[in-house]
Motif scaffolding. Sequence first.
Motif, short mmCIF file in Angstrom:
data_model
loop_
_atom_site.label_atom_id
_atom_site.label_comp_id
_atom_site.label_asym_id
_atom_site.label_seq_id
_atom_site.Cartn_x
_atom_site.Cartn_y
_atom_site.Cartn_z
N LEU A 335 0.75 -9.48 -0.93
CA LEU A 335 0.80 -9.85 0.49
C LEU A 335 2.19 -10.31 0.90
O LEU A 335 2.79 -9.77 1.84
CB LEU A 335 -0.22 -10.96 0.76
CG LEU A 335 -0.06 -11.72 2.08
CD1 LEU A 335 -0.29 -10.80 3.26
CD2 LEU A 335 -1.01 -12.91 2.13
N LEU A 336 2.72 -11.31 0.20
CA LEU A 336 4.01 -11.89 0.59
C LEU A 336 5.15 -10.92 0.33
O LEU A 336 6.11 -10.86 1.11
CB LEU A 336 4.22 -13.19 -0.17
CG LEU A 336 3.16 -14.27 0.06
CD1 LEU A 336 3.44 -15.50 -0.78
CD2 LEU A 336 3.07 -14.65 1.53
N GLY A 337 5.05 -10.15 -0.76
CA GLY A 337 6.09 -9.16 -1.06
C GLY A 337 6.15 -8.08 0.00
O GLY A 337 7.23 -7.65 0.42
N THR A 338 4.98 -7.62 0.45
CA THR A 338 4.94 -6.61 1.52
C THR A 338 5.56 -7.15 2.80
O THR A 338 6.34 -6.46 3.48
CB THR A 338 3.49 -6.18 1.79
OG1 THR A 338 2.96 -5.54 0.61
CG2 THR A 338 3.40 -5.22 2.96
N ALA A 339 5.21 -8.39 3.16
CA ALA A 339 5.77 -8.99 4.37
C ALA A 339 7.28 -9.09 4.28
O ALA A 339 7.99 -8.80 5.26
CB ALA A 339 5.15 -10.37 4.59
N GLU A 340 7.79 -9.48 3.13
CA GLU A 340 9.24 -9.63 2.96
C GLU A 340 9.94 -8.27 3.01
O GLU A 340 10.99 -8.12 3.66
CB GLU A 340 9.53 -10.34 1.64
CG GLU A 340 11.01 -10.57 1.35
CD GLU A 340 11.64 -11.57 2.30
OE1 GLU A 340 12.89 -11.60 2.36
OE2 GLU A 340 10.91 -12.32 2.97
N LEU A 341 9.37 -7.29 2.36
CA LEU A 341 10.00 -5.97 2.30
C LEU A 341 10.02 -5.29 3.67
O LEU A 341 10.99 -4.58 4.00
CB LEU A 341 9.26 -5.08 1.29
CG LEU A 341 9.44 -5.45 -0.19
CD1 LEU A 341 8.47 -4.64 -1.04
CD2 LEU A 341 10.87 -5.23 -0.64
N LEU A 342 8.97 -5.49 4.47
CA LEU A 342 8.86 -4.79 5.75
C LEU A 342 9.23 -5.66 6.94
O LEU A 342 9.14 -5.21 8.09
CB LEU A 342 7.45 -4.24 5.92
CG LEU A 342 6.98 -3.23 4.87
CD1 LEU A 342 5.58 -2.73 5.20
CD2 LEU A 342 7.95 -2.06 4.76
#
Length: 715
Positions: A335-342
């Motif tokens: 969840l947090l990795g996706t938010a950071e990447l996008l």
Amino acid sequence: MVLFLSLALLAGMAMAEKTAARRLLIGVMSTLQDEGRRNAMRDTWVLEARSVAPSLTVRFVLGWGRSDLESLAILRENATYGDLIVLPCQENQHRGKTLHWFAFAHAARAQLPHDYVAKMDQDVLVWPSELQEQLQGLVRENFYGGVPVEAYRRNSLPDRFLFTNGGFVLLSADLVAEIAIVVQEARQKADPKTGFLDDVDPDNLKGNEDLILGRLLKSHWSSGRLNVNVGAVSWSAKSGESTSGFCPWRHAKSLKTPEGYREQWASRHERGCRCNCPDTQMELELDEEQKLSGQSSSATKVAEKTEWNLRPAIWMETRHMTDGVGGHAMRAAFLLGTAELLGLRVVCNPETMFNGHSAVTDPHIASALLLHCGGDGKLLGDIDPERHMAPASMLQQPPVINTSLSALPSLLAELERKAGAEDGRDVSHAPALAISEVLCHELIEGVSARSHFMNPALTFLRREYHRGADPERLAAPLWGDATYRIAVHWRTGMWSLKSRRMQMPLQEIVRRILKRFSTVSGPNVHGSQARPLSIALVVAMKEDPRSQATVQEHIDAILAEYGSAAKAYISISGEIGHDDPSALERDLALLTTAHLLLLGRSQFATLAAGLQREDGAHVVADESEFTSESGCQLLSNTVFAAELPTRLLGAGDIKAFVEAGPTRLVCRPPLANASQLVEWLGHCSERTALIVAEAVARRRDRQFTDTAELDQQAD
């Protein structure tokens, strides 16, 4: 002719048994004083069940009366309704009542026939017809139903197993029979004046009864024989606003009064939460916002509509466990990795950083510290245009878009295109993007999916955690005026002190580091000038006593040698869920503001390393959580114990040691851009879900085949 008719009759009886509605006996845990709540159930779903779900039998379960007057009151109520069960124990919670209920159900199977038995709390609302319908798709043996939680208990040894939330727990009759045997043996040793079971076998029967039930079924779970929610419909911790296809019950605080119960029943046909529901309605309160608008920066404020309202926010299904904040941070990586990447915001979900170690004292302390997200879904702190969080109320106002990770990149491109076309129009806020739970265990370029998303996830957390310099403000007085700060964190479990991939014992790392960089030669040798070095020794005493004693010896030795330069910060972790939340806040602040951090193995240690100040470094005794399958290191400021001797030789002081840089290749994103990586993760999750569904189907088919063979043998 007679033989043919006999065989046909037997076959028909077998078929009728297979197709007959499966029977469920529900025991609602109640007390004598709760007659009003019992009447609320009798007048609502229990009444409806008699006509629409006759295979359900409901009984209200009490302990015995404490006086003749109470016993008489029980007799009178039962004479009126005939639905009370009095167990052979005093009224209690977590001292054996749940286990007594299952044992009673097994003993009374002739009078109360059943295929399954449920234990239910009073703050649960049931949809009878849905429950009866879903029963038909459940497996008949080794079935354990409810909202699952993976427990990591800490007694003499680590003990991993699964249990279900106690609001609504369902067992197949064969498992009920097994529990009954345990209770029968324990009852022989129990005090006849109380009937309490916890003192009979403290190692296995003492503690939270929902957790104890899972422990008693551990052997089935460990061997893969336990059918957790195996059926046509999967019960989950959150079902959004669906009114069918998920849990046929609602577990919520709003059901704790007779009035609230009747009100919820009256609105049962409206869309609403199922399974386990939020404690409070998560909406913006504009009046409260106005009251707080003039307060200081430390006050809690409701987020205003600022420019970041126009950035989409992502919500991902999260199931909280009994693990601490470290374990939940690892689960939130996707969840947090996706938010950071996008470049997305994250919708405040208190369960994302649920802290099982303080589940009773303050379950949402970690969510508040790391994400500035309150237990009610509101944001905490000042309004910040750079904020990467969004209030949970976004999920209750359109537009909310249900999507998947595989479709997310193209969806974002479409939203951006539409936003450009609507430039100049009145656009109040961007949509919330709702995504179901993501599971992926595949490798890409030799590295697990979670490893690829862990680094950006920690970047997200580090930025939010240090926003406003709150950790430094808390830790600075504890560090004093030292030029350099060294923090040590122990986990008091032998699995950590002597982990399999340990390259060097933590106490040896501490000895070498302090010997190399300390200017103190004896106890209390300090003048009035600024101390060059401050040492924080951080530990939460839990797990087995032997490990605690070992760590205490290490701490005592350091304190004796380095005097006032070192200070121990020891918290005692007793009963699970009762950790001191202020100790977590203090410990995390100390660890993450240290220039040099020395760590044993634990998920909390991994989190602390990821949150550490950017000009710091950490030395790890065990590289398990810090390297990928291909051998690259996940964080650039990690120092591995195997490389410590060489690194110490080449460093003149702590500053040089910290700034030396990584000695291994740092893991890099495997695909051309972030969108491709997120899309790949989405497809991986879909493949994983398909594999799980096929495995469940094969197991169900195998069980049905076994049942058919038994029927043939019976014929």
